[in-house]
Write a protein that holds these residues in place. Sequence first.
Motif: not given
Length: 156
Positions: A77-85
Amino acid sequence: MKKIILFLVLTLSTISFAQLKKVEASAESNIITIGKAQQLGAPLEASCDKKGNTYFFTIKNSAYKTLTEYKTFSFEDVDNTFEDLYKTIEEGFNTMPKEAVKLELPDHYLWLKFDKFFGGAVLTITFSEDKTASTQLISSNQIAKKQIEKLFGKRK
């Protein structure tokens, strides 16, 4: 006296050569389940787990009808990857693109295919096992919007 010595030798040798040891779990090795996509009474379609800063998505492979096989892809979860997905999936449910949305992760490619099924929006997740051209593609069954919300921990 010989019997006591024999008993002690046998007891100590079985204790010292035992194959099973109890190991204490460290705080970092704990895996947190974020959510699961599963219809009532149906087999598990997908699950999302988190260990540290890494998310693991386990998906039931739809290539087999009689065999149940699960494959996993993961990302940090770098740079909020989970929320971006999740936001990308949410946007896809709203816009319903005709072509699959292709996303690049550090070790995988991910395709999100949005469809309508019985009037409701569904998502098919496909990912590559690695980034080579000859890699196997793993596809999920169609997952409904409510189940995606459960998978990402947005709904209980």
